[in-house]
Design an enzyme around this catalytic site. Structure first.
Site, PDB file in Angstrom:
ATOM      1  N   ASP A   5       0.849  -1.183   0.000  1.00 27.24           N
ATOM      2  CA  ASP A   5       0.000   0.000   0.000  1.00 27.24           C
ATOM      3  C   ASP A   5       0.894   1.245   0.000  1.00 27.24           C
ATOM      4  OD1 ASP A   5      -2.665   1.297   0.459  1.00 27.24           O
ATOM      5  OD2 ASP A   5      -3.128  -0.701   1.247  1.00 27.24           O
ATOM      6  N   ASP A  59      -3.201   4.380  -2.366  1.00 20.97           N
ATOM      7  CA  ASP A  59      -4.338   4.742  -1.529  1.00 20.97           C
ATOM      8  C   ASP A  59      -4.844   6.150  -1.827  1.00 20.97           C
ATOM      9  OD1 ASP A  59      -5.918   4.150   0.965  1.00 20.97           O
ATOM     10  OD2 ASP A  59      -4.947   6.008   1.586  1.00 20.97           O
ATOM     11  N   GLU A  69      -6.408   3.371  -6.229  1.00 22.27           N
ATOM     12  CA  GLU A  69      -7.679   3.171  -5.543  1.00 22.27           C
ATOM     13  C   GLU A  69      -8.612   4.282  -5.984  1.00 22.27           C
ATOM     14  OE1 GLU A  69      -8.218   4.646  -1.701  1.00 22.27           O
ATOM     15  OE2 GLU A  69      -9.853   3.287  -1.229  1.00 22.27           O
ATOM     16  N   HIS A  88     -10.856  -4.128   2.675  1.00 29.47           N
ATOM     17  CA  HIS A  88     -10.878  -3.758   4.098  1.00 29.47           C
ATOM     18  C   HIS A  88     -11.756  -2.550   4.396  1.00 29.47           C
ATOM     19  CE1 HIS A  88      -8.196  -1.080   2.106  1.00 29.47           C
ATOM     20  NE2 HIS A  88      -8.175  -0.316   3.165  1.00 29.47           N
ATOM     21  N   ASP A  89     -12.255  -1.881   3.381  1.00 29.98           N
ATOM     22  CA  ASP A  89     -13.137  -0.726   3.592  1.00 29.98           C
ATOM     23  C   ASP A  89     -14.605  -1.100   3.430  1.00 29.98           C
ATOM     24  OD1 ASP A  89     -11.046   1.030   3.977  1.00 29.98           O
ATOM     25  OD2 ASP A  89     -10.913   1.584   1.863  1.00 29.98           O
TER      26      ASP A  89
HETATM   27  O1  TEU Z   1      -9.774   4.793   1.443  1.00 31.51           O
HETATM   28  C1  TEU Z   1     -10.033   5.981   0.729  1.00 31.51           C
HETATM   29  C2  TEU Z   1     -11.424   6.228   0.400  1.00 31.51           C
HETATM   30  O2  TEU Z   1     -11.694   6.711  -0.667  1.00 31.51           O
HETATM   31  C3  TEU Z   1     -12.485   6.140   1.463  1.00 31.51           C
HETATM   32  O3  TEU Z   1     -13.548   6.905   1.012  1.00 31.51           O
HETATM   33  C4  TEU Z   1     -13.012   4.820   1.686  1.00 31.51           C
HETATM   34  O4  TEU Z   1     -13.900   4.582   0.641  1.00 31.51           O
HETATM   35  C5  TEU Z   1     -13.702   4.826   3.018  1.00 31.51           C
HETATM   36  O5  TEU Z   1     -12.784   4.248   3.886  1.00 31.51           O
HETATM   37  C6  TEU Z   1     -14.977   4.073   3.056  1.00 31.51           C
HETATM   38  O6  TEU Z   1     -15.475   3.983   4.335  1.00 31.51           O
HETATM   39  C7  TEU Z   1      -8.438   4.583   1.738  1.00 31.51           C
HETATM   40  C8  TEU Z   1      -8.215   3.319   2.517  1.00 31.51           C
HETATM   41  O7  TEU Z   1      -8.587   2.213   1.755  1.00 31.51           O
HETATM   42  C9  TEU Z   1      -8.926   3.408   3.825  1.00 31.51           C
HETATM   43  O8  TEU Z   1      -8.808   2.232   4.579  1.00 31.51           O
HETATM   44  C10 TEU Z   1      -8.357   4.571   4.590  1.00 31.51           C
HETATM   45  O9  TEU Z   1      -9.095   4.748   5.765  1.00 31.51           O
HETATM   46  C11 TEU Z   1      -8.384   5.852   3.776  1.00 31.51           C
HETATM   47  O10 TEU Z   1      -7.886   5.663   2.456  1.00 31.51           O
HETATM   48  C12 TEU Z   1      -7.507   6.893   4.410  1.00 31.51           C
HETATM   49  O11 TEU Z   1      -6.180   6.502   4.268  1.00 31.51           O
END
Ligand code: TEU
Length: 595
Positions: A144, A246, A300, A367-368
């Protein structure tokens, strides 16, 4: 109707399935040289240019994968102890969520030192051993890259906030308080949804699109960009195989911070994505770093639609390899689930936009997100296994690089915490506080969190039926899903019809048939609300995928001109009646060769 038994009619797959359940001989690091056919295949693939199109990515959430020292958190030694498991999945690439030094405000996405391993995860020696162990098995490693923001505990930010004249000041975005209140910016995680945080030390506000502990880096500053490129080379020179970037579409900002129209936050990607010079930065990064290595890069999110996304990955532009879009993820968040016709329309639209050039990722969770099975499948015991197999079949038979989120190969499901105290994710906890502060409906918030909260997808990996699912001998940082006694890897190893062994068959199938990787995709029967059917075609090779996305038996008439050319390549039921009209079981997934 004639009944085929998959194991009898398709010895190749039956053999692969049997081979899968045989543990490999362990070597010194618990590691082995590639001994299986799968490893030989992945090792050969690893050398090919464009290998990232043919690979299958397996995402590991390190904090929840395997704890080796009993502190309740997963770690690198834990992953090392599971390398043979990864090899037998038949995946070609592992993507690790952040393992860098971090105060863990956002579970590692707030990095305080980009070149150090977070002590809870282990040491740099452990990292080197992990990388070596993966490479020995022909598996690539993608890390990442979190450079929209750092932690507020990063040395750059400590320096930057200490004085307005610090040489690091311009590494971040500041708004001096004498200019009055900054123009509003919405924050994803802030308790007040406010992306500006006042810092009395220099009487200024700093910008944080995510939490207060995640100040946004200033990409306008060429010195910052060079620091980041140096850091990327540090990891690439160690031999890693690429980056998942990210929140990268958000890095470019207009430092004048113009006023945005009312309601802009409802369309945040339009206003935060694609800022000024974004593509100049990526092209510069490509020139100075990426072009020097045979690596995979995935952004992403990439704009708000296929046209924007293409700008990131059109090979002629020399930027990144592949994009992943949020549109499929944004479905199914409401209480009523989703309509299959919408699902089909979204995946088909993105496929056609990338049919001639560019490349996509195919995923149903990360994970999101909540668990794929609970969101898109049916996690009731009667349908859990069949629907999990169907969803994995979908991911592994679409055009684009498949991403499997750890645990989805077992059919893990949402934990659905009842109390806010059980959640660890700051997004959920701050969201709860926000609703509380405005006197909102906390029960409604908790009901929605059961469906959508990120912790649903972050519970510890379910290895076996022993205490804490074999994840840890201590107290896990996040509760283990109580269904681990029934749903776990050890039980599924022993069952050739398990979700796990189906997943292995599907990765083997994709390796064996280039049509499933490169073949043209064509949607059939678009209006059918229950069945998702499509063909894949590459020269003379043709395959038909038929997925019954419902808990009822359905029939589906083969369109004229499509004639199955033998027994199914993949089937999540032991039965298959070759007929002009297919009789499908609940959540049945079939991949059929076509004549
Ligand atoms: O997520 C970025 C992102 O676009 C967020 O809107 C994500 O969709 C959100 O977490 C949804 O609940 C990235 C990572 O994947 C995430 O885990 C991090 O929390 C975030 O960046 C900040 O680094």
């Amino acid at each position: 109707m004639q009944i085929f038994r998959l194991a009898l009619t398709f010895p190749l797959l039956a053999g692969l399935a049997a081979g899968c359940s045989q543990p490999n001989k362990a070597g010194a690091d618990g590691a082995t040289a590639p001994t299986t056919a799968a490893a030989a295949d992945t090792a050969a693939l690893a050398k090919k240019p464009g290998w990232w199109k043919e690979t299958v990515v397996y995402q590991i959430y390190p904090r929840s994968f395997q704890d080796s020292n009993g502190d309740g958190e997963g770690d690198l030694r834990g992953i090392i102890s599971r390398l043979d498991y990864l090899q037998r999945l038949g995946v070609g690439t592992v993507w690790l969520n952040p393992i860098y030094a971090s105060p863990n405000d956002d579970s590692g996405y707030d990095i305080s030192d980009y070149r150090r391993i977070q002590p809870a995860f282990g040491t740099m020696q452990d990292f080197d051993a992990l990388l070596q162990g993966l490479h020995r098995r022909g598996i690539k490693l993608v890390m990442d890259l979190v450079v929209n923001h750092s932690s507020d505990e990063h040395e750059w930010f400590r320096q930057a906030r200490s004085s307005r004249s610090s040489p690091y000041r311009d590494y971040y975005h500041w708004w001096p308080a004498e200019r009055g209140k900054p123009t509003p910016r919405w924050s994803f995680f802030d308790v007040n949804s406010d992306a500006w945080r006042y810092d009395s030390l220099t009487n200024s506000y700093y910008l944080h699109y995510f939490s207060r502990k995640q100040p946004d880096l200033n990409w306008e500053n060429p010195k910052l960009r060079q620091e980041i490129y140096r850091m990327m080379r540090f990891w690439l020179d160690k031999g890693i195989d690429g980056f998942r970037m990210d929140a990268f579409q958000f890095v470019a900002k207009d430092p004048r911070f113009p006023v945005l129209p009312p309601g802009y936050e409802k369309n945040i990607i339009r206003y935060y994505g694609n800022g000024p010079h974004l593509h100049d930065y990526i092209q510069e990064m490509n020139r100075e770093v990426l072009s020097k290595y045979n690596v995979m890069t995935v952004a992403e999110g990439a704009g708000s639609g296929p046209t924007d996304a293409m700008l990131f990955v059109d090979p002629a532009r020399k930027e990144l390899n592949m994009a992943y879009h949020f549109e499929g993820m944004d479905l199914a968040n409401g209480p009523d689930g989703y309509r299959l016709t919408d699902f089909k329309r979204i995946y088909t639209r993105w496929d056609s936009a990338f049919a001639r050039t560019g490349w996509l990722s195919i995923y149903l969770a990360n994970h999101d997100q909540p668990r794929m099975l609970s969101k898109f499948g049916d996690d009731r015991p009667a349908f859990r296994a069949a629907s999990a197999k169907l969803l994995n079949t979908f991911i592994l038979t679409m055009r684009g690089t498949p991403y499997c989120y750890n645990g989805d190969e077992l059919g893990m499901s949402n934990i659905r915490f009842k109390r806010i105290e059980d959640y660890r994710d700051m997004e959920t906890r701050n969201g709860y506080q926000r609703v509380k502060n405005r006197g909102g409906d906390l029960n409604a918030f908790l009901a929605q969190a059961k469906r959508t909260a990120r912790d649903n997808g972050r519970t510890p990996f379910q290895w076996d039926a022993s205490a804490q699912a074999g994840f840890s001998t201590g107290t896990p940082w996040l509760h283990v899903n109580p269904n681990y006694r029934a749903v776990n890897a050890a039980a599924q190893e022993a069952d050739s019809a398990s979700v796990l062994n189906h997943f292995r068959r599907a990765t083997a199938l994709r390796r064996a048939h280039p049509v499933l990787v490169h073949g043209q995709y064509r949607l059939l029967d678009a209006a059918n609300p229950h069945i998702y059917a499509y063909t894949r075609t590459l020269g003379a090779a043709r395959a038909l995928v038929v997925l019954n996305f419902t808990a009822e038996p359905r029939t589906w008439a083969l369109p004229a001109g499509l004639t199955p050319g033998g027994a199914p390549w993949l089937n999540n039921y032991p039965t298959f009646g070759p007929a002009a009209t297919l009789a499908l079981q609940p959540w049945q997934a079939l991949v059929l060769p076509l004549r």
